[in-house]
Design an enzyme around this catalytic site. Structure first.
Site, PDB file in Angstrom:
ATOM      1  CB  SER A 240     -30.979  29.330  59.789  1.00  0.00           C
ATOM      2  OG  SER A 240     -32.188  29.349  60.518  1.00  0.00           O
ATOM      3  CE  LYS A 241     -27.265  22.967  62.321  1.00  0.00           C
ATOM      4  NZ  LYS A 241     -26.255  23.983  62.693  1.00  0.00           N
ATOM      5  NE  ARG A 242     -34.341  30.870  62.627  1.00  0.00           N
ATOM      6  CZ  ARG A 242     -34.908  31.625  61.715  1.00  0.00           C
ATOM      7  NH1 ARG A 242     -36.210  31.727  61.658  1.00  0.00           N
ATOM      8  NH2 ARG A 242     -34.183  32.294  60.843  1.00  0.00           N
ATOM      9  CG  HIS A 243     -36.081  27.961  57.595  1.00  0.00           C
ATOM     10  ND1 HIS A 243     -35.039  28.807  57.871  1.00  0.00           N
ATOM     11  CD2 HIS A 243     -37.195  28.726  57.607  1.00  0.00           C
ATOM     12  CE1 HIS A 243     -35.502  30.040  58.007  1.00  0.00           C
ATOM     13  NE2 HIS A 243     -36.807  30.011  57.863  1.00  0.00           N
ATOM     14  N   GLY A 244     -35.455  23.423  59.188  1.00  0.00           N
ATOM     15  CA  GLY A 244     -35.324  21.987  58.915  1.00  0.00           C
ATOM     16  C   GLY A 244     -33.927  21.683  58.420  1.00  0.00           C
TER      17      GLY A 244
END
Ligand code: GLU
Length: 468
Positions: A240-244
């Site tokens: 998800s966005k948390r991973h960049g």
């Protein structure tokens, strides 16, 4: 029967890594079999669907080179068709109106949960004689799922998955406002569009038996299914966005080549021996949908970067230059005067990991320094007047080729009995405003004689000012 596959994104967000991989697998399968690839925009969720996402998805697909043969179809333009099929299912008894109130359904759910059962519709309206409007609110339409027996999904990736029909309740296929639901529209579209292979994320796996039942009710053989496992971040959680960066176009902005992303995505959950490098032809030759791994795969940004470097180094310069042009344009760097982008690529390709890096590092080929790094000025320009004068003399006369330019710089060092760096660094500051650039002969060659002499003259003024 010729192969027809599709990619059916919902335009409720950008085209992300997972969606792009699904699209790639679907595209490859169609192309390998001389089949057709259909693009269908599933935009029935009007609240969450947005035109900008449709644009972004189309742009992402085009950038990745995943061209479609048909579409894009938009589900919102097919409501008449869905309504007609709904009528047909109602008439044949495969669907029925359900007037159960929200309150009744909520109470049902609560009671089921209290008994430790899975919440599901109990079929209250399934066999009741009803007339429209008999209980006030307009009804939803439910599909009459067979209660006995089981249904088997022969998944090309996961193998056989058996679902007990008793586990599947009578799903809603049209809401009380008449709008059709996903499981219904997808079946009509897949059958109308002649889809032979449905490739999609395995978050849809529980929908598959329901869709197969609807297919059967419409007297269509269901398509083949391939459910692609999900992608995890390095922490083992769903990507998800948390991973960049997760949006495909964001990778473009960050300077990745579509060739690298395609290669990376193909290898994410699929392998062929120990091979890492797959260009499009190699993928078309070797990819097999049935060889996609069952287990989720982990996203590895370092490997993607490594592949990007590989393609920057090895693709034809014209190809890399086309993508670099986009980067330059975004930065409003005017490249009409100055070296060709192909020449820039040749000069830079061994060093840049991304095209964003290449574009940033190439600004100085096209524009005089707008500012000078104060540290570089102090370190390399104080007392550098004689070096700059000698450079002006040598470079005014030099032939503008890399070897001749290298010699000219060396000649200045020899004449002034200086180490090469003592000449190259002031020159670098003059050319770029900083103390870093590609090798000095390459930098000179690409900046060109006129701009070089102009920049040295400017540096000479700065040096004089510093000394004073
Ligand atoms: N529109 C669905 C999604 O974005 C895909 C449905 C399908 O492939 O069947 O998840």
């Amino acid at each position: 029967m010729s192969v027809v596959t599709r990619f059916a994104p919902s335009p409720t967000g950008h085209l992300h890594i997972g969606g792009a991989r699904t699209a790639l697998f679907s595209w490859l399968h169609a192309r390998q079999h001389g089949g057709r690839f259909v693009l269908r925009v599933e935009d029935t969720d009007r609240e969450r669907s947005e035109a900008i996402y449709v644009e972004a998805i189309l742009e992402g697909m085009a950038w990745l080179g995943l061209g479609h043969d048909e579409g894009p179809y938009f589900q919102t333009q097919r409501f008449d068709r869905y309504r007609a099929v709904l009528e047909q299912l109602l008439a044949s008894g495969h669907a029925y109106p359900c007037y159960c109130s929200r309150e009744r359904l909520a109470a049902l759910r609560e009671a089921q949960q209290a008994r430790g059962e899975k919440p599901r519709y109990d079929g209250y309206c399934r066999d009741r004689e009803q007339t429209a409007g008999s209980e006030g609110d307009p009804p939803v339409i439910r599909f009459r799922t067979p209660r006995e027996g089981s249904i088997t999904v022969h998944d090309l990736i996961r193998g056989e998955i058996v679902f007990d029909n008793a586990e599947l309740d009578d799903l809603i296929i049209a809401r009380s406002d008449g709008t059709p639901t996903y499981n219904f529209t997808v079946v009509i579209d897949d059958t109308d569009m002649g889809i032979t292979h449905v490739v999609r994320g395995d978050d849809h796996i529980n929908n598959t038996p329901r869709q197969m039942h609807i297919c059967q009710a419409l007297a269509h053989a269901p398509p083949a299914y391939a459910h692609v496992p999900m992608i995890l971040g390095a922490d083992g959680k769903r990507l998800s966005k948390r991973h960049g960066a997760v949006s495909v176009l964001q990778y473009r902005e960050e300077g990745y080549l579509p060739e690298a992303l395609i290669n990376y995505l193909a290898r994410l959950g699929w392998s062929h021996g120990d091979e890492e490098i797959f260009d499009r032809d190699a993928l078309l030759a070797h990819f097999r949908l049935t060889a996609v791994h069952k287990a989720p795969s982990s996203f590895n940004p370092d490997k993607l970067l490594w592949l990007n470097q590989h393609y920057i180094k090895t693709l034809p310069a014209t190809r890399v230059a086309a993508e670099l042009a986009w980067q330059m344009d975004r930065r409003q760097i005017d490249v009409r005067e100055g070296p060709t982008l192909e020449a820039v690529v040749e000069a830079y390709r061994e060093r840049a990991k991304t095209l964003a890096e290449m574009a940033e590092g190439s600004r100085f080929f096209y524009a005089d320094p707008a500012e000078y790094d104060p540290k570089a000025l102090r370190k390399h320009l104080v007392g550098a007047e004689a070096v700059l004068d000698a450079l002006t003399e040598q470079l005014t006369a030099a032939q503008w080729t890399r070897p001749a330019l290298h010699e000219a710089v060396e000649a200045v060092a020899t004449a002034l009995t200086l180490k090469l760096g003592k000449v190259a660094q002031p020159l670098r500051v003059a050319l770029t405003g900083t103390s870093v650039s590609p090798p000095i002969d390459v930098s000179l060659e690409l900046v060109g004689r006129e701009a070089t002499l102009r920049r040295i003259a400017r540096a000479r003024e700065l040096a004089a000012g510093l000394a004073a």
